[in-house]
Structure formats: C-alpha cells, structure tokens
Design a protein around this motif. Structure first.
Motif, PDB file in Angstrom:
ATOM      1  N   SER A   1       0.835  -1.184   0.000  1.00  0.00           N
ATOM      2  CA  SER A   1       0.000   0.000   0.000  1.00  0.00           C
ATOM      3  C   SER A   1       0.880   1.249   0.000  1.00  0.00           C
ATOM      4  CB  SER A   1      -0.893  -0.003   1.227  1.00  0.00           C
ATOM      5  OG  SER A   1      -1.534   1.244   1.371  1.00  0.00           O
ATOM      6  N   THR A   2       0.413   2.274  -0.647  1.00  0.00           N
ATOM      7  CA  THR A   2       1.151   3.538  -0.624  1.00  0.00           C
ATOM      8  C   THR A   2       0.702   4.411   0.544  1.00  0.00           C
ATOM      9  OG1 THR A   2      -0.455   4.537  -2.122  1.00  0.00           O
ATOM     10  CG2 THR A   2       1.508   3.525  -3.113  1.00  0.00           C
ATOM     11  N   ALA A   3      -0.239   3.914   1.341  1.00  0.00           N
ATOM     12  CA  ALA A   3      -0.761   4.693   2.471  1.00  0.00           C
ATOM     13  C   ALA A   3       0.152   4.652   3.696  1.00  0.00           C
ATOM     14  CB  ALA A   3      -2.149   4.197   2.856  1.00  0.00           C
ATOM     15  N   VAL A   4       1.031   3.662   3.753  1.00  0.00           N
ATOM     16  CA  VAL A   4       1.929   3.538   4.894  1.00  0.00           C
ATOM     17  C   VAL A   4       3.365   3.336   4.429  1.00  0.00           C
ATOM     18  CG1 VAL A   4       0.189   2.582   6.464  1.00  0.00           C
ATOM     19  CG2 VAL A   4       1.587   1.057   5.098  1.00  0.00           C
ATOM     20  N   ARG A   5       4.279   3.660   5.323  1.00  0.00           N
ATOM     21  CA  ARG A   5       5.702   3.429   5.075  1.00  0.00           C
ATOM     22  C   ARG A   5       6.271   2.677   6.275  1.00  0.00           C
ATOM     23  NH1 ARG A   5       7.287   9.378   2.891  1.00  0.00           N
ATOM     24  NH2 ARG A   5       6.374   9.124   0.836  1.00  0.00           N
ATOM     25  N   GLU A   6       7.382   2.010   6.033  1.00  0.00           N
ATOM     26  CA  GLU A   6       8.048   1.295   7.117  1.00  0.00           C
ATOM     27  C   GLU A   6       9.215   2.124   7.631  1.00  0.00           C
ATOM     28  OE1 GLU A   6       9.861  -3.100   8.128  1.00  0.00           O
ATOM     29  OE2 GLU A   6       9.994  -2.371   6.077  1.00  0.00           O
TER      30      GLU A   6
ATOM     31  N   ALA B   1       1.988   7.394   5.470  1.00  0.00           N
ATOM     32  CA  ALA B   1       2.925   7.939   4.482  1.00  0.00           C
ATOM     33  C   ALA B   1       3.033   9.466   4.495  1.00  0.00           C
ATOM     34  CB  ALA B   1       2.565   7.440   3.085  1.00  0.00           C
ATOM     35  N   PRO B   2       1.949  10.229   4.708  1.00  0.00           N
ATOM     36  CA  PRO B   2       2.092  11.689   4.685  1.00  0.00           C
ATOM     37  C   PRO B   2       2.831  12.262   5.902  1.00  0.00           C
ATOM     38  CG  PRO B   2      -0.207  11.048   4.338  1.00  0.00           C
ATOM     39  CD  PRO B   2       0.544   9.829   4.738  1.00  0.00           C
ATOM     40  N   TRP B   3       3.006  11.472   6.958  1.00  0.00           N
ATOM     41  CA  TRP B   3       3.647  11.972   8.171  1.00  0.00           C
ATOM     42  C   TRP B   3       5.149  12.121   7.967  1.00  0.00           C
ATOM     43  CZ3 TRP B   3       1.385  10.146  13.425  1.00  0.00           C
ATOM     44  CH2 TRP B   3      -0.006  10.246  13.395  1.00  0.00           C
ATOM     45  N   THR B   4       5.759  12.995   8.754  1.00  0.00           N
ATOM     46  CA  THR B   4       7.210  13.181   8.697  1.00  0.00           C
ATOM     47  C   THR B   4       7.855  12.563   9.937  1.00  0.00           C
ATOM     48  OG1 THR B   4       7.076  15.347   9.750  1.00  0.00           O
ATOM     49  CG2 THR B   4       7.061  15.304   7.358  1.00  0.00           C
TER      50      THR B   4
ATOM     51  N   VAL C   1      14.931  13.086  17.784  1.00  0.00           N
ATOM     52  CA  VAL C   1      15.181  14.081  18.817  1.00  0.00           C
ATOM     53  C   VAL C   1      16.645  14.058  19.242  1.00  0.00           C
ATOM     54  CG1 VAL C   1      14.510  14.802  21.153  1.00  0.00           C
ATOM     55  CG2 VAL C   1      12.790  13.943  19.573  1.00  0.00           C
ATOM     56  N   ASP C   2      17.275  12.899  19.134  1.00  0.00           N
ATOM     57  CA  ASP C   2      18.675  12.760  19.535  1.00  0.00           C
ATOM     58  C   ASP C   2      19.447  11.997  18.464  1.00  0.00           C
ATOM     59  OD1 ASP C   2      18.886   9.671  20.757  1.00  0.00           O
ATOM     60  OD2 ASP C   2      16.901  10.574  20.791  1.00  0.00           O
ATOM     61  N   GLN C   3      20.759  12.098  18.501  1.00  0.00           N
ATOM     62  CA  GLN C   3      21.579  11.471  17.454  1.00  0.00           C
ATOM     63  C   GLN C   3      21.533   9.950  17.479  1.00  0.00           C
ATOM     64  OE1 GLN C   3      25.463  13.218  17.887  1.00  0.00           O
ATOM     65  NE2 GLN C   3      24.977  14.841  16.438  1.00  0.00           N
ATOM     66  N   ALA C   4      21.255   9.360  18.629  1.00  0.00           N
ATOM     67  CA  ALA C   4      21.212   7.901  18.742  1.00  0.00           C
ATOM     68  C   ALA C   4      19.867   7.323  18.295  1.00  0.00           C
ATOM     69  CB  ALA C   4      21.500   7.484  20.185  1.00  0.00           C
ATOM     70  N   SER C   5      18.923   8.170  17.914  1.00  0.00           N
ATOM     71  CA  SER C   5      17.566   7.759  17.507  1.00  0.00           C
ATOM     72  C   SER C   5      16.837   7.016  18.614  1.00  0.00           C
ATOM     73  CB  SER C   5      17.607   6.909  16.235  1.00  0.00           C
ATOM     74  OG  SER C   5      18.111   7.666  15.159  1.00  0.00           O
ATOM     75  N   GLN C   6      17.115   7.393  19.851  1.00  0.00           N
ATOM     76  CA  GLN C   6      16.409   6.806  20.984  1.00  0.00           C
ATOM     77  C   GLN C   6      14.999   7.377  21.090  1.00  0.00           C
ATOM     78  OE1 GLN C   6      18.511   7.117  24.699  1.00  0.00           O
ATOM     79  NE2 GLN C   6      16.922   6.098  25.853  1.00  0.00           N
ATOM     80  N   ASP C   7      14.830   8.627  20.681  1.00  0.00           N
ATOM     81  CA  ASP C   7      13.545   9.320  20.749  1.00  0.00           C
ATOM     82  C   ASP C   7      13.197   9.802  19.343  1.00  0.00           C
ATOM     83  OD1 ASP C   7      11.297  10.587  21.701  1.00  0.00           O
ATOM     84  OD2 ASP C   7      12.363  11.929  23.044  1.00  0.00           O
ATOM     85  N   VAL C   8      12.111   9.272  18.772  1.00  0.00           N
ATOM     86  CA  VAL C   8      11.727   9.578  17.393  1.00  0.00           C
ATOM     87  C   VAL C   8      10.286  10.087  17.380  1.00  0.00           C
ATOM     88  CG1 VAL C   8      11.484   8.636  15.059  1.00  0.00           C
ATOM     89  CG2 VAL C   8      13.245   7.723  16.579  1.00  0.00           C
ATOM     90  N   LEU C   9      10.038  11.143  16.597  1.00  0.00           N
ATOM     91  CA  LEU C   9       8.697  11.713  16.462  1.00  0.00           C
ATOM     92  C   LEU C   9       8.169  11.490  15.055  1.00  0.00           C
ATOM     93  CD1 LEU C   9       9.107  15.182  18.189  1.00  0.00           C
ATOM     94  CD2 LEU C   9       7.984  13.168  19.118  1.00  0.00           C
ATOM     95  N   PHE C  10       6.933  11.037  14.970  1.00  0.00           N
ATOM     96  CA  PHE C  10       6.217  10.910  13.704  1.00  0.00           C
ATOM     97  C   PHE C  10       5.104  11.946  13.787  1.00  0.00           C
ATOM     98  CE2 PHE C  10       8.152   6.928  14.714  1.00  0.00           C
ATOM     99  CZ  PHE C  10       8.642   6.462  13.508  1.00  0.00           C
ATOM    100  N   SER C  11       5.083  12.918  12.860  1.00  0.00           N
ATOM    101  CA  SER C  11       4.137  14.020  13.010  1.00  0.00           C
ATOM    102  C   SER C  11       3.429  14.388  11.713  1.00  0.00           C
ATOM    103  CB  SER C  11       4.852  15.247  13.571  1.00  0.00           C
ATOM    104  OG  SER C  11       5.916  15.627  12.731  1.00  0.00           O
ATOM    105  N   THR C  12       2.284  15.062  11.906  1.00  0.00           N
ATOM    106  CA  THR C  12       1.481  15.538  10.781  1.00  0.00           C
ATOM    107  C   THR C  12       1.705  17.042  10.613  1.00  0.00           C
ATOM    108  OG1 THR C  12      -0.440  16.173  12.091  1.00  0.00           O
ATOM    109  CG2 THR C  12      -0.327  13.880  11.374  1.00  0.00           C
ATOM    110  N   ILE C  13       1.260  17.589   9.494  1.00  0.00           N
ATOM    111  CA  ILE C  13       1.403  19.029   9.289  1.00  0.00           C
ATOM    112  C   ILE C  13       0.449  19.832  10.161  1.00  0.00           C
ATOM    113  CG2 ILE C  13       2.307  18.832   6.951  1.00  0.00           C
ATOM    114  CD1 ILE C  13      -0.493  19.566   5.926  1.00  0.00           C
TER     115      ILE C  13
END
Length: 72
Positions: free
Chosen positions: A1-6, A20-23, A27-39
């Motif tokens: 599906s093009t609606a989601v990404r891995e 898929a539209p989310w960015t 938050v940190d260089q080790a990728s311990q804290d990651v944010l998935f957000s909408t516009i």
C-alpha cells in the motif's frame, strides 16, 4: 500500500509502520527518541529504553514507570 511506510530504527533495530504523509524527526543522534508528526501538529513519539540483561522486566518497568502498576 502507498498509504503507509516502514520505519527501521538505525540504533535499536525495531520496525514500525506509519502513515505515508507523516514526517519523521529524531530528537537525539542515537535515535532513541523519534517523532512521527502531521502538518496539523498531531504526533506519535516513540522512545527506546535500554533494559540491562541482568534486570527483570518487572524491575525495569518499576524504575521507568513508577506511577504505573505492572499488573495493569
């Protein structure tokens, strides 16, 4: 599906799917804290915590969620 990404976390190796539209923002260089957000400002935050191999999950949980009950 093009609606989601891995997403594959480079530091911790977990995989998850996100809309898929989310960015993605780390938050940190080790990728311990990651944010998935909408516009429009909604977001999901994913945080990784290290559990020492000699610690039980119940003890680890108690240390990181002191106001929560493990039984719940």
């Amino acid at each position: 599906s093009t609606a989601v990404r891995e997403y594959v976390n480079p530091g911790y190796g977990y995989h998850l799917y996100y809309p898929a539209p989310w960015t993605i923002g780390t938050v940190d260089q080790a990728s311990q804290d990651v944010l998935f957000s909408t516009i429009t400002g909604e977001y999901v935050e994913v945080r990784a915590f290290v559990k020492p191999s000699n610690q039980t999950f119940a003890d680890w949980f108690s240390a990181h969620a002191p106001n929560e009950r493990y039984d719940d």
